[in-house]
Design a protein around this motif. Structure first.
Motif, short mmCIF file in Angstrom:
data_model
loop_
_atom_site.label_atom_id
_atom_site.label_comp_id
_atom_site.label_asym_id
_atom_site.label_seq_id
_atom_site.Cartn_x
_atom_site.Cartn_y
_atom_site.Cartn_z
N ARG A 1 -36.36 -101.46 112.51
CA ARG A 1 -35.79 -101.22 113.84
C ARG A 1 -35.97 -99.76 114.27
O ARG A 1 -36.40 -99.49 115.38
CB ARG A 1 -34.29 -101.57 113.82
CG ARG A 1 -33.56 -101.16 115.09
CD ARG A 1 -32.15 -101.73 115.15
NE ARG A 1 -31.21 -101.05 114.26
CZ ARG A 1 -29.89 -101.25 114.29
NH1 ARG A 1 -29.36 -102.11 115.14
NH2 ARG A 1 -29.10 -100.62 113.46
N GLY A 2 -35.67 -98.84 113.36
CA GLY A 2 -35.80 -97.42 113.68
C GLY A 2 -37.24 -97.06 114.02
O GLY A 2 -37.50 -96.31 114.97
N HIS B 1 -35.70 -98.69 103.80
CA HIS B 1 -34.31 -98.61 104.25
C HIS B 1 -33.35 -98.97 103.12
O HIS B 1 -32.31 -98.35 102.95
CB HIS B 1 -34.06 -99.51 105.45
CG HIS B 1 -32.66 -99.40 105.98
ND1 HIS B 1 -31.65 -100.23 105.56
CD2 HIS B 1 -32.10 -98.53 106.85
CE1 HIS B 1 -30.52 -99.88 106.16
NE2 HIS B 1 -30.77 -98.85 106.95
N GLY C 1 -31.13 -96.00 103.09
CA GLY C 1 -30.05 -96.28 104.02
C GLY C 1 -30.25 -95.61 105.37
O GLY C 1 -29.32 -95.54 106.17
N ARG C 2 -31.45 -95.12 105.64
CA ARG C 2 -31.66 -94.39 106.88
C ARG C 2 -32.29 -95.26 107.96
O ARG C 2 -33.32 -95.89 107.74
CB ARG C 2 -32.55 -93.17 106.63
CG ARG C 2 -31.89 -92.10 105.78
CD ARG C 2 -32.82 -90.95 105.51
NE ARG C 2 -33.23 -90.30 106.75
CZ ARG C 2 -34.33 -89.56 106.87
NH1 ARG C 2 -35.14 -89.42 105.85
NH2 ARG C 2 -34.62 -89.00 108.02
N GLU C 3 -31.67 -95.26 109.12
CA GLU C 3 -32.21 -95.97 110.28
C GLU C 3 -33.65 -95.54 110.55
O GLU C 3 -34.51 -96.34 110.89
CB GLU C 3 -31.34 -95.64 111.51
CG GLU C 3 -31.78 -96.31 112.80
CD GLU C 3 -31.40 -97.78 112.88
OE1 GLU C 3 -30.46 -98.20 112.20
OE2 GLU C 3 -32.08 -98.50 113.64
N THR C 4 -33.87 -94.24 110.40
CA THR C 4 -35.18 -93.64 110.65
C THR C 4 -36.27 -94.30 109.81
O THR C 4 -37.44 -94.28 110.18
CB THR C 4 -35.08 -92.14 110.31
OG1 THR C 4 -33.75 -91.71 110.63
CG2 THR C 4 -36.06 -91.32 111.09
#
Lengths: 688, 477
Positions: free
Chosen positions: B65-66, B54, B58-61
């Motif tokens: 959590r993602g 992340h 910067g990706r939630e995926t």
């Protein structure tokens, strides 16, 4: 209405601007951007990752032209559904905009991109012995852009203020994709103040200038427990009355303290009804004195236990206990709803009692944490969202708690924002006239409702009718104020313009062209409506002249920290004669040109419900409305000598595009101080 | 709330596949089924700030959590097909940084592995599966194969050797390139050397052993010097001990292959321990020097959650497992005289950088927390205490020291670009510390950091903690 696959219309262009590798449309991506840390969900059509802040404006412009809704998202830790894309559209992922651009320790400011994590900034500032005051509990993850959107607070804001007191300038992208720059010392209405806390509905901050402070020489910490919540709150009130403004006063109830103690072993007493974690800061000498005062007051209020931290390790241990509260709760069940209500500080015992009653009525498990200094309470309700019945009860109880706060003269959010979760609660707090004004502000900036749509303001105009206003009726104002309201309503019916001015102290210098009969005699309303000494707030009619107002307050041992100057209080505020006064204004009743009265803010020091229109009135020169009453924060001591700033000379502002758009929302007929907005060429009063 | 209350949910896999899964996870809140374990994530997002993938994207995926939400959505059938979540599930480094920072200690890595086991996109190729079976059932055969590879390498046929090497064989061709770079390529494996050493046999001298050395596959097949250093250290600081003559710990099967194989290997080791501890005493520590393996053995109980007979035995074994990083007693360490240690050693194949040899007093040594040490075993302070005491000002902390280097098994191959970015972040932190020597405690960190340093910061070298500590304390014995 939300149409399916509308994004496809613009996707080619967006990919061109943002880069093809930065547009995500897979089912997993969309679902994983449908939530934040709250409970609401809605799926976007695409996620666009912004890799350079200069790309925000063109991307937003393209989305706006194609009528695609969008919402900016930092760390996605909002607790009220603030970054949930309610109308689908696009989520703009700003989390890679995480550069700290500048730290200036000579001028005491820092410049950051919106995706910078609050803690990353704190760590960077600590290297030079500085700090950034707002310290929300989630500071390890939340972004400064998000803090700006929500006007975040934190434990330290009792002494240092919330985010809007620390943002000094912003580069901004408006809802339709234009760039703007707002600054605290701009002439004219305080647009910067309006933007902070606007939850992404009025645009996106792309570069933020923040005030930074020098670490105090010394910090003293102590833990103190009380046999009752009342005793604890009385002690807090006395501490503030004694002139000590602690850095923090964090509190927790018995249930929370014992849950924490079971895990952390920080030495939190298990038998006390309320525990206060207090900190004073300043020079070594001052903290020495302050902590003694605090100790004496606590002991006089039958405290059970006084435990000062002698070493940094002991201090850390006490704080670990405070931080451990949420941790302990989040281990007890899959979900924790952190509610966020605020009441005037003296009402805290009543509010806490209500919370307990509601908890037992709805059979929910609640741990109570609160910022005792500013009346902000955070019931931590634990549950499992997979259990629908329990979730329903938790949500209802949350609303009941907020209603209780409103009924006690408080607000539905101190620092988490309204988002979608508390939208309905706006009608408990504001009458339909005020909510209509919020709508006007939103559509002045975003007529198509595309920037974070359907947040903050109740969506259906009928909601206001279904939901009863719960805010206690304002105290009666003077006969003179009543006269002014009547006169304005009468003039509104006949579309007659008015000159809005107090004693004309600053107006004289500008010498505008007006007829005598257009003058409204505002200096006649000058009563103190409500002096709440334990809460250190005052509500006063704005026609009062500052010198006599300060004298009246001093007689009551209260002090307003505005330097001596001529003119009415309303005039000083409306002409922005002294900019730091913005940090003292908590609420206002504003009489609009059509005779509507907007009741804004209140007597709580933290309140993020709705747009901060009180800020917009500062520097508006009466063109947006008449400040009928203003509620101000008071101090127990006068401003210390040597810190006084000279008032600014009066200078009229040149209305810009957005000033004009707002003017249409407040005063479509250009009835108040019409010369300010009259077009230079035409001179026609209607021409905005 | 138990799983029964949510009986309506569809698990990720049919009941018939249950044997290929853990089914129940041991979490810090007690045993949980997969759905309950993943639902404990309340989406606070704290993990995103420490998740290396992340941080880079910067990706939630690609955040803790993602990833947990993706698995939860699959279980709740809001995400319909597992391949839709594969990017989230397969990009996880399994580093465990998220769990360390999570208040509820949601076991993201274990959850991702359970999800991977349900995916059709299993990594293991046919040769990899053969190699893994060899590891389980016919270790000598594997050793012969790998030795042949090393002979090719010595003969200058590096590429061919790479194809035959451990990592390629195990379906991790990305690392075989790195493996080719490894300085030494042993023709005699560690276990062969140790088995021949009579002093490392139990009851050899009639005295009881103070420790049992567990030889993980990395030191065994790639870095025998690490194991030999560990044995010397253990002798020096804990007294005489014995070689455990272990099987593979089973981590490779657990992560990339068959859980059943992992169970077989774990049982072999447990049985051996029970036999040896019957003589040596149950409190004898089993010491390993690859944190990945050690952490895995400490969690053996996880393999037998529903097995009433094996679960307590696994727990007993796990309690005796120690990492070399945590077992060297700090109070026995004295300040090392670096100039006499490094000043003299001047042979061409020395692992010590030349700058350090020229000016040993200004040598800067730093410590990289291998994920399975810090996140897997919470070992942070022990090695630092030892190093600080031995090195004084020559020891420097590494910024983001507990952030994964992206070695992480297959990651460097499957996520080339991402892995490179995470590695570069690590190397730039090492450069920021102006380190000459970076110490680590796990094999995949050694390979990955060696590759990264050679490419981006050749001034510094990576060494195993044991090798370095052995060197600077050798004068003590």
């Amino acid at each position: 209405m939300f149409k399916k696959h509308r994004f496809s219309k613009a996707s080619g262009k967006i990919k061109e601007i943002a880069g093809p590798g930065n547009v995500f449309c897979s089912e997993a991506d969309l679902l994983l951007y449908s939530y934040d840390s709250g409970l609401d969900r809605a799926k976007p059509e695409a996620v666009v990752r912004i890799t350079d802040r200069s790309l925000i404006a063109p991307v937003v412009k393209c989305l706006y032209e194609n009528e695609i809704a969008y919402v900016a998202r930092g760390s996605g830790t909002n607790l009220s559904g603030g970054c949930v894309p309610l109308k689908g559209g696009v989520v703009l992922n700003l989390s890679l905009l995480n550069k700290i651009l500048e730290v200036d320790t000579a001028e005491n400011f820092a410049v950051v991109e919106p995706g910078v994590c609050n803690m990353a900034l704190q760590n960077r500032l600590a290297e030079t012995g500085h700090f950034y005051a707002p310290d929300p509990a989630s500071q390890r993850v939340c972004s400064i852009g998000g803090n700006v959107g929500e006007n975040s607070g934190g434990p330290r804001c009792l002494k240092y203020g919330v985010t809007s007191n620390h943002v000094i300038r912003m580069e901004w992208v408006t809802p339709e994709g234009k760039t703007a720059r707002w600054s605290v010392d701009d002439p004219g209405p305080d647009m910067l103040g309006l933007m902070v806390g606007s939850e992404g509905t009025l645009g996106i901050a792309t570069k933020i200038w923040l005030k930074i402070l020098k670490e105090p020489e010394s910090i003293r910490t102590a833990l103190c427990s009380f046999p009752s919540v009342e005793a604890a709150i009385t002690a807090v009130t006395e501490i503030i009355k004694a002139g000590v403004v602690p850095r923090t006063i964090e509190a927790m109830d018995k249930i929370t303290a014992s849950a924490v103690e079971a895990r952390v072993h920080a030495g939190y007493p298990a038998n006390a009804e309320a525990v206060l974690l207090m900190e004073v800061d300043g020079s070594r000498q001052k903290t020495e004195r302050d902590i003694k005062i605090v100790e004496t007051i606590c002991r006089n209020n039958s405290c059970l236990d006084w435990r000062p931290a002698a070493t940094p390790e002991e201090r850390e241990k006490l704080w670990e206990g405070r931080r451990g509260a949420y941790a302990a709760m989040s281990r007890l069940a899959p979900n924790v709803l952190v509610e966020d209500g605020v009441v005037p500080r003296p009402k805290l015992p009543e509010a806490l009692k209500s919370v307990r009653d509601i908890a037992s009525r709805y059979e929910i498990k609640v741990g109570l944490l609160f910022h005792a200094g500013d009346g902000n309470l955070h019931p931590n309700i634990i549950f499992d969202e997979r259990n629908r019945d329990e979730t329903r009860r938790v949500k209802k109880a949350g609303y009941e708690i907020l209603k209780a706060c409103v009924a006690l003269g408080g607000s539905i959010s101190g620092e988490h924002g309204i988002g979608v979760e508390k939208r309905v609660g706006m009608s408990w707090l504001y009458d339909s006239g005020t909510i209509e004004l919020f709508r006007g502000v939103k559509s002045a900036f975003d007529p198509e409702n595309l920037a974070n749509p359907d947040k903050i303001i109740p969506v259906s105009q009928h909601t206001e009718i279904r939901q009863a206003l719960l805010k206690p009726a304002p105290r009666e104002w003077s006969q003179e104020a009543g006269e002014i309201v009547r006169e304005v309503r009468e003039r509104a019916q006949r579309s007659r313009p008015s000159v809005i001015s107090g004693l004309r102290t600053r107006l004289k210098a500008l010498n505008p062209d007006y007829k005598k009969e257009e003058l409204l005699p505002l200096e006649t309303m000058r009563s103190i409506v409500d002096l709440d000494k334990p809460n250190y707030t005052v509500t006063v009619e704005a026609g009062i002249d500052l010198p006599s107002f300060k004298k009246e307050l001093a007689a009551e041992d209260c002090h307003l920290r505005i330097p001596d100057m001529e003119g009415t209080l309303g005039g000083i505020l409306a002409s922005k004669a002294w900019i730091p006064a913005r940090d003292l204004v908590l609420g206002m009743q504003v009489l609009l040109p059509d005779g509507t009265i907007a009741d804004l803010g209140g007597k709580v020091v933290k309140n993020v419900a709705g747009y901060d229109i009180t800020k917009l009135m500062l520097g508006s020169w009466g063109a947006y409305g008449i400040i009928l009453t203003v509620t101000l924060k008071l101090h127990s001591q006068a401003q210390p000598a040597g810190k006084k700033e000279a008032p600014r000379p009066a200078s009229m502002f040149k209305p810009g595009e957005y000033h004009r758009k707002l003017k249409k929302a407040f005063d479509p007929g250009n009835l108040f101080n019409p010369w300010i907005f009259a077009g230079p060429e035409t001179g026609v009063s209607k021409d905005l | 709330m138990t799983s029964k209350d949510f009986a309506h949910h569809t698990p990720l896999y049919p009941e018939s596949a249950a044997a290929c899964h853990l089914n129940r996870l041991i979490t810090s809140l007690g045993d949980r089924n997969l759905y309950d374990a993943v639902s404990q994530c309340n989406r606070c997002g704290y993990c995103a700030t420490v998740c290396p993938t992340h941080m880079e994207t910067g990706r939630e995926t690609l955040s803790g959590r993602g990833r947990n939400q993706a698995v939860r959505l699959l279980i709740e059938e809001k995400l319909k097909k597992i391949h839709e979540a594969e990017e989230s599930i397969f990009t996880c480094l399994l580093c465990g940084a998220c769990t360390s920072t999570c208040y509820a200690r949601v076991p993201t890595a274990d959850i991702m592995l359970e999800a991977r086991r349900s995916s059709l996109k299993k990594r293991s190729s046919i040769p990899a599966r053969i190699a893994m079976k060899l590891l389980v059932h016919h270790r000598a055969g594997l050793a012969r194969w790998l030795k042949a590879a090393n002979i090719f390498k010595k003969a200058g046929l590096a590429r061919l050797a790479g194809y035959m090497g451990v990592y390629h064989a195990l379906g991790m061709p990305g690392l075989s390139a790195a493996e080719r770079e490894i300085a030494g390529s042993p023709l005699t494996f560690l276990h062969e050397i140790l088995e021949k050493d009579p002093s490392l046999r139990t009851a050899a001298s009639g005295k009881k052993a103070a420790w049992l050395y567990f030889a993980p596959c990395g030191p065994d097949y790639l870095y025998p010097e690490v194991g030999l250093s560990t044995v010397r250290l253990l002798r020096r600081f804990l007294g005489e001990g014995a070689f455990f003559r272990n099987s593979c710990c089973g981590l490779i099967s657990y992560n990339y292959g068959d859980i059943a194989d992992a169970r077989i290997l774990a049982q072999k080791n447990i049985l051996k321990f029970e036999a040896m501890s019957a003589y040596e005493g149950t409190s004898i520590p089993v010491v390993g020097d690859c944190s990945s393996c050690v952490a895995f053995m400490k969690s053996y109980e996880q393999l037998f959650t529903d097995d009433l007979q094996w679960r307590p035995r696994a727990r007993r074994f796990a309690r005796s497992v120690r990492d070399i990083l945590e077992i060297i007693p700090q109070d026995r360490i004295s300040r090392a005289d670096l100039s006499s240690v490094f000043g003299a050693t001047q042979h061409s194949r020395s692992p010590i950088p030349h700058s350090a040899i020229r000016t040993p007093n200004s040598l800067k040594v730093t410590y990289h927390d291998s994920c399975r040490a810090c996140h897997g075993q919470e070992i942070r302070i022990e090695p630092r205490n030892v190093l600080k005491k031995a090195l004084g000002k020559n020891y420097a902390e590494l910024n983001e020291s507990d952030c994964c280097c992206a070695g992480a098994g297959t990651f460097a191959f499957t996520q080339r670009e991402l892995s490179e970015k995470i590695l570069m972040r690590k190397i730039s932190n090492i450069a920021g510390a102006q380190a000459d020597i970076v110490l680590a405690g796990a094999t995949s960190c050694l390979i990955q950091l060696e590759k990264g340093l050679k490419k981006y910061y050749p001034k510094a070298r990576v060494l195993h903690y044991s090798v370095f500590l052995d060197k600077i304390t050798s004068a003590d014995s």
